[in-house]
Design a protein around this motif. Sequence first.
Motif, PDB file in Angstrom:
ATOM      1  N   MET A 249      17.898 -13.753  35.951  1.00  0.00           N
ATOM      2  CA  MET A 249      17.206 -13.077  34.857  1.00  0.00           C
ATOM      3  C   MET A 249      15.697 -13.129  35.069  1.00  0.00           C
ATOM      4  SD  MET A 249      18.145 -11.307  32.202  1.00  0.00           S
ATOM      5  CE  MET A 249      19.768 -11.887  31.693  1.00  0.00           C
ATOM      6  N   TYR A 250      15.201 -14.244  35.604  1.00  0.00           N
ATOM      7  CA  TYR A 250      13.775 -14.327  35.931  1.00  0.00           C
ATOM      8  C   TYR A 250      13.403 -13.297  36.995  1.00  0.00           C
ATOM      9  CZ  TYR A 250      13.902 -18.893  33.561  1.00  0.00           C
ATOM     10  OH  TYR A 250      14.058 -19.906  32.649  1.00  0.00           O
ATOM     11  N   VAL A 251      14.257 -13.161  38.005  1.00  0.00           N
ATOM     12  CA  VAL A 251      14.003 -12.189  39.068  1.00  0.00           C
ATOM     13  C   VAL A 251      13.952 -10.775  38.492  1.00  0.00           C
ATOM     14  CG1 VAL A 251      14.987 -11.123  41.144  1.00  0.00           C
ATOM     15  CG2 VAL A 251      14.970 -13.619  40.903  1.00  0.00           C
ATOM     16  N   LEU A 252      14.842 -10.491  37.559  1.00  0.00           N
ATOM     17  CA  LEU A 252      14.902  -9.157  36.951  1.00  0.00           C
ATOM     18  C   LEU A 252      13.656  -8.855  36.129  1.00  0.00           C
ATOM     19  CD1 LEU A 252      16.582  -6.585  36.184  1.00  0.00           C
ATOM     20  CD2 LEU A 252      17.377  -7.896  34.203  1.00  0.00           C
ATOM     21  N   LEU A 253      13.251  -9.777  35.264  1.00  0.00           N
ATOM     22  CA  LEU A 253      12.170  -9.514  34.318  1.00  0.00           C
ATOM     23  C   LEU A 253      10.808  -9.964  34.849  1.00  0.00           C
ATOM     24  CD1 LEU A 253      14.031 -10.533  31.018  1.00  0.00           C
ATOM     25  CD2 LEU A 253      13.641  -8.227  31.908  1.00  0.00           C
ATOM     26  N   ALA A 254      10.645 -11.260  35.073  1.00  0.00           N
ATOM     27  CA  ALA A 254       9.350 -11.751  35.559  1.00  0.00           C
ATOM     28  C   ALA A 254       9.033 -11.211  36.944  1.00  0.00           C
ATOM     29  CB  ALA A 254       9.352 -13.279  35.574  1.00  0.00           C
ATOM     30  N   GLY A 255      10.062 -10.877  37.725  1.00  0.00           N
ATOM     31  CA  GLY A 255       9.842 -10.344  39.068  1.00  0.00           C
ATOM     32  C   GLY A 255       9.565  -8.858  39.107  1.00  0.00           C
ATOM     33  N   PHE A 256       9.556  -8.204  37.945  1.00  0.00           N
ATOM     34  CA  PHE A 256       9.370  -6.749  37.920  1.00  0.00           C
ATOM     35  C   PHE A 256       8.090  -6.285  38.609  1.00  0.00           C
ATOM     36  CE2 PHE A 256       7.530  -3.018  35.808  1.00  0.00           C
ATOM     37  CZ  PHE A 256       8.444  -2.061  36.206  1.00  0.00           C
ATOM     38  N   PRO A 257       6.934  -6.954  38.381  1.00  0.00           N
ATOM     39  CA  PRO A 257       5.718  -6.491  39.078  1.00  0.00           C
ATOM     40  C   PRO A 257       5.867  -6.485  40.597  1.00  0.00           C
ATOM     41  CG  PRO A 257       5.169  -8.079  37.362  1.00  0.00           C
ATOM     42  CD  PRO A 257       6.664  -8.091  37.492  1.00  0.00           C
ATOM     43  N   VAL A 258       6.572  -7.478  41.133  1.00  0.00           N
ATOM     44  CA  VAL A 258       6.769  -7.544  42.585  1.00  0.00           C
ATOM     45  C   VAL A 258       7.668  -6.403  43.047  1.00  0.00           C
ATOM     46  CG1 VAL A 258       7.626  -8.957  44.497  1.00  0.00           C
ATOM     47  CG2 VAL A 258       6.421 -10.040  42.579  1.00  0.00           C
TER      48      VAL A 258
END
Length: 425
Positions: free
Chosen positions: A26-35
């Motif tokens: 879930m972190y990859v999906l949301l917090a990782g969005f800018p990347v």
Amino acid sequence: MSLQERVRLPATLTDRGDAALPAWPMYVLLAGFPVWWLLGAAPFAPMTVAAVMATLMVLRRRLDLVPGILPWFAFLLWAAAAAVSLPSAMSLVGFAQRYGNLLAVGIFMLYYINARETLNARKIIGGTLCVWATVVVLGLIATQAPEVRLSTPVGALLPPALTSNPLVHDLVFPRMAEIQRPWGAPEPYERPAAPFPYSNSWGVAFVVMTPVAIAALGTFRSTWGRAAILLLLAASVIPALATGNRGMLVGLCVAIAYVLVRMGCRGHLLRVAALGTVAGTAYFALVATGTLEQILGRQKYSDSTGGRFSLYAETLEATLKSPLLGYGAPRLEESIGVSLGTQGQIWMLMFSYGFVGLGLFAIFLLSGIFRTWHARGNTGLWLHSVPVAAAAIAAFYSFDVLQLTVVALTLAVLLRARPFSETLA
């Protein structure tokens, strides 16, 4: 029988289904969005992360459900059946992309519901806040450098046969702003779009994520964190107004008015007065500076409202000829040069999946709103305003996978909190 036993519907395949699902996808999906966006991989990220989540849930070998989630999967089944209405095998590619995103949204909800040990409301709010901050910051950059277009690694790797498609090109070589030059306009309209291909998508994202950003003010313990959110909220006015997006203003007004009324009914009159004063001051500032007139003035050169109603009538007439399964996907109507099933989520669902598909989606959204009506605290009210605002603008704007993910995850947070008496702050 306990409350938890009454609302949980286990599908246990083995006795080893107690392993906790990790929070990192879930972190990859949301917090990782800018990347993802910087890499040019944002169009492929949701289905990639959903595949990882689905694998982890299968390995866990137990699936828990909560009331209100099943209508989404009934909608998915009906949408899959609509593939029989596709005109050609080539159209399966677009259908698969759209359907894969809808399936991914369902997997995200299931994952959150089943990750009670590792994911809570505060983490979803924090992850969504990262996406919202990205939208605001890129919107600000777009107002200063509207003609910039990003070159991405994924765009460089894709074959020219794919990147020559205008939509694919805009996704993997994203532009900062949508520059429109309607006939007769004294100057072009430079409307912030990044991190999306279209300015309307920016507006929809702003509508469904800004209430979550406000809710984050009640969950952040850090004074610096709250100050940063307030600063971004103030700064977000600049790109929001630059979009000239009337539907965005409608959606925000609905969300704010909804929260004010609900707060008033709960007796929080001081908060209502404070928020009402801020909203009223902002409105009069828009009128006094002529900004509101400028936004509405775009109609002088672009009759988007009249064009939309004409397209809606054409879409309804076509759907009446295939009312059950629709047409599988939007279709270009050569006589008017525009695809039917665009210009709004409701019309896309109705045209693509028929009245039944539209009805199942509406049942999911509206029943979710009513089931979570008693969301607790101010944080709960702001979160609850997200699906309310989404319902208000669904007739005018289509939802990309990211916007739909935010709406669905917000509902999942509220639906899971109710039976398990979880706190939202």
